[in-house]
Scaffold this motif. Structure first.
Motif, PDB file in Angstrom:
ATOM      1  N   ASP A 124       8.982 -10.023 -21.220  1.00 50.73           N
ATOM      2  CA  ASP A 124      10.232 -10.245 -20.489  1.00 50.73           C
ATOM      3  C   ASP A 124      10.007 -11.153 -19.289  1.00 50.73           C
ATOM      4  O   ASP A 124       8.879 -11.492 -18.928  1.00 50.73           O
ATOM      5  CB  ASP A 124      10.889  -8.920 -20.082  1.00 50.73           C
ATOM      6  CG  ASP A 124      10.051  -8.119 -19.094  1.00 50.73           C
ATOM      7  OD1 ASP A 124       9.243  -8.716 -18.355  1.00 50.73           O
ATOM      8  OD2 ASP A 124      10.221  -6.892 -19.037  1.00 50.73           O
ATOM      9  N   ALA A 125      11.105 -11.550 -18.651  1.00 50.86           N
ATOM     10  CA  ALA A 125      11.047 -12.529 -17.563  1.00 50.86           C
ATOM     11  C   ALA A 125      10.286 -12.000 -16.353  1.00 50.86           C
ATOM     12  O   ALA A 125       9.559 -12.749 -15.693  1.00 50.86           O
ATOM     13  CB  ALA A 125      12.463 -12.943 -17.161  1.00 50.86           C
ATOM     14  N   ARG A 126      10.420 -10.710 -16.043  1.00 56.01           N
ATOM     15  CA  ARG A 126       9.718 -10.153 -14.876  1.00 56.01           C
ATOM     16  C   ARG A 126       8.209 -10.214 -15.070  1.00 56.01           C
ATOM     17  O   ARG A 126       7.462 -10.622 -14.173  1.00 56.01           O
ATOM     18  CB  ARG A 126      10.171  -8.720 -14.623  1.00 56.01           C
ATOM     19  CG  ARG A 126      11.563  -8.591 -14.037  1.00 56.01           C
ATOM     20  CD  ARG A 126      12.005  -7.131 -13.995  1.00 56.01           C
ATOM     21  NE  ARG A 126      11.157  -6.337 -13.117  1.00 56.01           N
ATOM     22  CZ  ARG A 126      11.359  -6.190 -11.800  1.00 56.01           C
ATOM     23  NH1 ARG A 126      12.388  -6.784 -11.221  1.00 56.01           N
ATOM     24  NH2 ARG A 126      10.565  -5.442 -11.073  1.00 56.01           N
ATOM     25  N   ALA A 127       7.740  -9.791 -16.236  1.00 55.43           N
ATOM     26  CA  ALA A 127       6.300  -9.828 -16.504  1.00 55.43           C
ATOM     27  C   ALA A 127       5.783 -11.264 -16.504  1.00 55.43           C
ATOM     28  O   ALA A 127       4.693 -11.547 -15.997  1.00 55.43           O
ATOM     29  CB  ALA A 127       5.998  -9.153 -17.837  1.00 55.43           C
ATOM     30  N   LEU A 128       6.570 -12.168 -17.048  1.00 55.41           N
ATOM     31  CA  LEU A 128       6.159 -13.571 -17.103  1.00 55.41           C
ATOM     32  C   LEU A 128       6.107 -14.176 -15.702  1.00 55.41           C
ATOM     33  O   LEU A 128       5.201 -14.957 -15.384  1.00 55.41           O
ATOM     34  CB  LEU A 128       7.124 -14.358 -17.990  1.00 55.41           C
ATOM     35  CG  LEU A 128       6.664 -15.760 -18.415  1.00 55.41           C
ATOM     36  CD1 LEU A 128       5.387 -15.678 -19.234  1.00 55.41           C
ATOM     37  CD2 LEU A 128       7.762 -16.455 -19.209  1.00 55.41           C
ATOM     38  N   LEU A 129       7.055 -13.804 -14.854  1.00 52.84           N
ATOM     39  CA  LEU A 129       7.054 -14.295 -13.478  1.00 52.84           C
ATOM     40  C   LEU A 129       5.801 -13.839 -12.750  1.00 52.84           C
ATOM     41  O   LEU A 129       5.162 -14.614 -12.033  1.00 52.84           O
ATOM     42  CB  LEU A 129       8.299 -13.814 -12.742  1.00 52.84           C
ATOM     43  CG  LEU A 129       8.346 -14.116 -11.244  1.00 52.84           C
ATOM     44  CD1 LEU A 129       8.271 -15.622 -10.991  1.00 52.84           C
ATOM     45  CD2 LEU A 129       9.610 -13.531 -10.616  1.00 52.84           C
ATOM     46  N   GLU A 130       5.430 -12.581 -12.924  1.00 48.65           N
ATOM     47  CA  GLU A 130       4.226 -12.099 -12.247  1.00 48.65           C
ATOM     48  C   GLU A 130       2.993 -12.856 -12.732  1.00 48.65           C
ATOM     49  O   GLU A 130       2.115 -13.210 -11.935  1.00 48.65           O
ATOM     50  CB  GLU A 130       4.037 -10.597 -12.448  1.00 48.65           C
ATOM     51  CG  GLU A 130       2.806 -10.076 -11.716  1.00 48.65           C
ATOM     52  CD  GLU A 130       2.687  -8.570 -11.731  1.00 48.65           C
ATOM     53  OE1 GLU A 130       1.531  -8.092 -11.726  1.00 48.65           O
ATOM     54  OE2 GLU A 130       3.716  -7.883 -11.735  1.00 48.65           O
TER      55      GLU A 130
END
Length: 247
Positions: A124-130
Motif C-alpha cells: 500500500d501507499a503508506r508502506a511504500l512511502l516509508e
C-alpha cells in the motif's frame, strides 16, 4: 535524544505534592543540568555528584519543572498523514508533493519536490512511502557522515537506520552510529547537528567540555540547532509509523 551510556532508571521525586519520574545520566560534566522534552525530565550530573545534591537542585526548580512538563503534555499532536495524491510532506526543509498512481509493480521516484508513489496490490501507499523515505534517509545520512568525518579526521563509521521512539541518534562503543530515519523529515541543519553530535562521540564518549568543543568545531551554532531539535519529537512527526524493524 542521544545515547552513549545507559541512564539510571526508575528515579522519582516529589515536587509540590506531585510524584515526578526522571532519568539520571552521569558523565564527566562539571555541573548538574535539567532538561525537559517529550520524554519527561532528564538530569545530567557529574560522576561523583551526591544524590542529595541532585535532588536539592531539582526541588529548587520544582515549579519550573512542573510547568514545563505540563506544557509538553498540552502540546497538540500533528494530524495524521493521509497518503493520497496531492498529500504534502516535509523532507529536509522542503515541502514535497506526493503523487499516487497504482501499478502492478510497487516503486517510487523522486522528482525534485515531488515524490511519485506507485503502490501495487500487495504494497500500500503508506508502506511504500516509508520505504522511499528510508531509502532517501540512508543516502543523505551516509553523505553527511562522510562529509563531517573527513573534517573531524575520523574513519567513516558504519551507519544503521533506527526507528527509536525518543532518540534521534546514538553511537555504540564499537564506533557504529545509528540515526533515526524520521530525521529525513526535518531541515538539513538539524540532521547535520545530530550527525556532528554522534561523530564527536567517536573521540569523546561523554558530554564533557572536550566533547562539546568537538561539536562546535563541526557545528558552530550547535546550541541554536539543539534548541530547535528539542522542539521535535520522532513520535509526533506527520509520517506513517508502520511496524518495519530498524535496518
Amino acid at each position: 535524544m542521544f545515547s552513549t551510556t545507559p541512564p539510571e532508571t526508575g528515579q522519582s521525586i516529589e515536587l509540590h505534592g506531585q510524584r515526578v519520574a526522571y532519568r539520571l545520566r552521569r558523565s564527566r560534566r562539571r555541573t548538574i543540568g535539567l532538561t525537559i522534552d517529550q520524554r519527561g525530565l532528564s538530569v545530567g550530573a557529574p560522576l561523583r555528584a551526591r544524590r542529595d545534591d541532585i535532588e536539592t537542585l531539582i526541588r529548587r526548580h520544582g515549579q519550573w519543572v512542573l510547568d514545563k512538563l505540563a506544557a509538553w503534555r498540552e502540546r497538540p499532536a500533528p494530524p495524521p498523514l493521509t497518503v493520497s495524491d496531492g498529500s504534502l510532506l516535509p523532507v529536509l526543509g522542503q515541502t514535497v508533493t506526493i503523487a499516487v498512481a497504482p501499478s502492478n509493480r510497487a516503486c517510487w521516484q523522486w522528482q525534485e519536490n515531488r515524490l511519485r508513489l506507485s503502490p501495487s496490490p500487495t504494497t500500500d501507499a503508506r508502506a511504500l512511502l516509508e520505504k522511499a523515505l528510508r531509502d532517501q534517509a540512508r543516502a543523505t545520512f551516509a553523505e553527511r557522515l562522510a562529509h563531517y568525518a573527513q573534517i573531524l579526521d575520523v574513519a567513516i563509521p558504519p551507519l544503521r537506520l533506527s526507528s527509536a521512539r525518543t532518540r534521534w541518534g546514538s553511537c555504540s562503543a564499537r564506533g557504529g552510529i545509528a540515526l533515526n530515519w524520521r530525521l529525513i523529515c526535518l531541515p538539513l541543519p538539524l540532521v547535520d547537528y545530530v550527525v556532528c553530535h554522534e561523530l564527536a562521540h567517536l573521540k569523546e564518549m561523554n558530554h564533557g567540555p572536550r566533547f562539546w568543543s568537538l561539536v562546535e568545531q563541526l557545528c558552530p551554532d550547535w546550541r541554536t540547532r539543539r534548541r530547535e531539535l528539542r522542539r521535535q519529537n520522532p513520535q509526533t512527526l506527520p509520517i506513517p509509523l508502520t511496524a518495519h524493524p530498524a535496518d
